[in-house]
Write a protein that holds these residues in place. Sequence first.
Motif, short mmCIF file in Angstrom:
data_model
loop_
_atom_site.label_atom_id
_atom_site.label_comp_id
_atom_site.label_asym_id
_atom_site.label_seq_id
_atom_site.Cartn_x
_atom_site.Cartn_y
_atom_site.Cartn_z
N ASP A 429 0.84 -1.19 0.00
CA ASP A 429 0.00 0.00 0.00
C ASP A 429 0.88 1.25 0.00
OD1 ASP A 429 -2.34 -1.48 0.08
OD2 ASP A 429 -2.33 -1.58 2.27
N PRO A 430 0.56 2.21 -0.85
CA PRO A 430 1.39 3.43 -0.86
C PRO A 430 1.24 4.20 0.44
CG PRO A 430 -0.58 3.70 -2.22
CD PRO A 430 -0.54 2.26 -1.82
N LEU A 431 2.33 4.78 0.88
CA LEU A 431 2.31 5.58 2.11
C LEU A 431 1.82 6.99 1.84
CD1 LEU A 431 5.72 4.41 3.62
CD2 LEU A 431 3.41 3.58 4.16
N VAL A 432 1.94 7.43 0.60
CA VAL A 432 1.46 8.76 0.21
C VAL A 432 0.85 8.66 -1.17
CG1 VAL A 432 3.18 10.00 1.59
CG2 VAL A 432 3.67 9.44 -0.80
N GLU A 433 0.10 9.67 -1.55
CA GLU A 433 -0.38 9.85 -2.91
C GLU A 433 0.02 11.25 -3.36
OE1 GLU A 433 -4.56 9.18 -2.85
OE2 GLU A 433 -4.39 7.00 -2.70
N TYR A 434 0.12 11.42 -4.67
CA TYR A 434 0.52 12.72 -5.21
C TYR A 434 -0.56 13.25 -6.16
CZ TYR A 434 5.37 12.47 -3.56
OH TYR A 434 6.50 12.43 -2.79
N PRO A 639 -1.63 11.97 2.54
CA PRO A 639 -1.92 10.60 2.96
C PRO A 639 -2.94 9.97 2.02
CG PRO A 639 -1.94 12.08 4.85
CD PRO A 639 -1.88 12.94 3.63
N PRO A 640 -2.82 8.67 1.74
CA PRO A 640 -3.76 8.02 0.81
C PRO A 640 -5.21 8.17 1.27
CG PRO A 640 -1.90 6.57 1.27
CD PRO A 640 -1.78 7.74 2.21
#
Length: 822
Positions: A429-434, A639-640
């Motif tokens: 799971d990604p820790l961040v999104e952009y 944050p996602p």
Amino acid sequence: MVKPWLSAALALIVLFIPLHPVIPAQAQPAALPRTDIIPGELIIGLLPGRAASALSLPKGVQLQPAAAELVPLNVSVLQVPAGEEDQVRQELLRTPGVVFAEPNYRVEAADIIPTDPLWGPSEYTSEGQWGPVAVRAPAAWEITTGSEDITIAVLDSGLDRSHPEFEGRLLPGYDFISNDSIPQDRCGHGTHVAGIAAASANNGIGIAGMAWNAKILPVRVLDNECSGSLVSVARGIVFAVDHYGAEVINLSLGTSIASRLLETATYYAYQRGATLVAAAGNSQTGGGAVLYPAKYPWVIAVAAVNRGNTPALYSNIGSELDVAAPGTRVLSTTPTSGSFYYQNFYDIKNRYGWLSGTSMAAPHVSGLAALMLSLPQFDHPDKVYAALTSTALDIGMAGVDPETGYGLIQADLALAFDPSSITPPEPPDPLVEYDYLDSTRCANYPYAWREIAHETFGTQLPIFGGDGYANVTLPFAFPFGGSTYTSLSVNADGYIAFDGRNGFNQNFIIPTASAAYPYTAPNAFIAAFWDDLNPSAGLEAGIFADVLGTAPNREYVVEWYRIPIQANNTRTELTFQVVLFEGSGDILLQYAQLKGPGSTGASATIGLEYNSGYSGVQYAYEQPGALREKQALRFSSRPPGTPRANECFLSGSLDAAGGEVSLEPFCLQVPAGLLDEPTRVTFSLLSKFPPVPADYRPLGRFADITLQPMPNPPFDPTPQVCYQYTAADVAAAGGRAANLYFAVYDSETHFWKRLPTRVDAAQNRIWADVPHFSVFGVFSAPLPQNLPVTGAPFPLAEGLGTVVGLVLILGVGWRWRRRTRV
């Protein structure tokens, strides 16, 4: 993959087995054929109250342990000497209390045999449809005939929209040869391939395809003479998954060229859950190896066999082969009228005809994949692959071989395969999104070039040659993708790598969906203009880096100055920069000079990749016109699952005279007399806005429009909202701008309201009256079930020029004439 052992046990599917009537003691039933019974077993039924254990059994006969399910029927199973079943049966029938005695009959699945008139021998071919029989499709159809929820994308020469075998199951496709929304087949190959995969069955005409109920998406990537380009195929693949979520993609075409574009396009589709099937090629007699895209590991490579399950001599060979399917003299659909290539060349008749080649083998597999995907247990391409290869009939050389792979596909066994042990990799799971904001649309994020010194022994990085790079220690810790870095690599080819993977001049698609393995290195990077660049080929060219500002708000700036694109190194110059912001982790990409062919992104990747290569955000991939001079892109992390922190907005002022305020692609037109005083108009663009009703098809285009002060509805005169649609928007709407419409959100009722929408084709705009100011969204009406007969052509965004010609994987036809190309 090691082929698992197949169970030797017989699977029984019983539709209806009636009990036999009581046979008088004097009756002497005739012996049954030995092939219809289980040797050494008899079944006896007793009168109520009688127990099998109390019977006086003939010599050599034993009572099997009672099966709980047979106790209520007062039925038992006896073991008898093999070969004496009839003799013992007749003796038991003379025993008091025995109602019946019968062999343990073999029961097999009641195969569904299509009623289509060309299933058997016909005027077209004496073999009939031998292909589905060879792969045990009739037994598979007893399990499923497919689902309308599954889409097979046929990337080929188009499809005859008027052919009755596809009625009611066609999706709007696209023609990447003529660049319009009418993928009509002028070659004949695509219609033939589609019929093998998914022609309707039991409709009183013609043939039966493998997956009767699947949706068919025709994507024309081959021209009237059945040839095309890598670019058209790559565009077609991305189109099929992005616009229609195609679960199966059939590629009965190939090339010997190891194209990076074709590689990335097929992998892009695989990452998004598509099962890709491709023909191996038809040049074995010339020493032909498996062609691309069949050669890629994530694409199922299909060889061809003749009737009798012998490998076809024309079918290409190699260790990359996965399975085989019928390919010789395969009967299928052809265009119903008009001239088409194979009609003229092979004397193929209208409506139906046979052709041979691995092109014909591949859609057998694609159709079977569609059947499998209609079952819930097959929810990943890896599970489809495992079932196909594990249950294939081993033909040719023992084991996996270079002529037929794992062997001939077996449809019913593949459907019965248990894929629960197949565990596709789960991406982290990604820790961040952009998200990114574009200065050409967002007034609050303007282009602001950072000036840094160009000092040879101060700020210039030692990067020379086309694939050079420099490792740099950062002046501050920089957060990227959920990790923190204190160093990075600056690459000549227009990207920054955080994972030490350098020297890659071949760009690729960024995996914006977390669906499978990361594509390839690098896996943590910022692509400002990732292309094959060469700083050594440009006059005064260089790559520079410097630190601006003071802690804790410093900026680290990397600038590519007057860098040529290698393919046009005497006519191109690019000047662009990456700015890393201390603390926030924001990333700013800015473009000062874009000069010469391809300088606006025609062969470049722009965006970010992170999460060990599983996640990313892509601004553009090989898209001409994606960039312009004096443009800025600002990427921010969050944050996602949380809303975007930084919104794009544009403000303007209007008064009683009215006017137009626009923030591309939206605009607001306010008529004179609506406003009583000076009013501030603010736009905010959003990529999504929940909740959206299930029957709405959003394009990901939303605008929150507010006025301050706000006039009170109902408005008189009425303001209007507009949206500048693109070719991609029209493609998503089934090829018709009239399918696009506005809806407005009501913040009090939390409902969307569809607005009457007008199309201004001259300006590529849609318009709607504004009932109140809120969030406006652009949606597409449900797509028609059938392709339109006519339609105005419209261009999609241009891709690269022709890279290399593709050829059909077709060897022979109606008169078995060989062609000079495969």
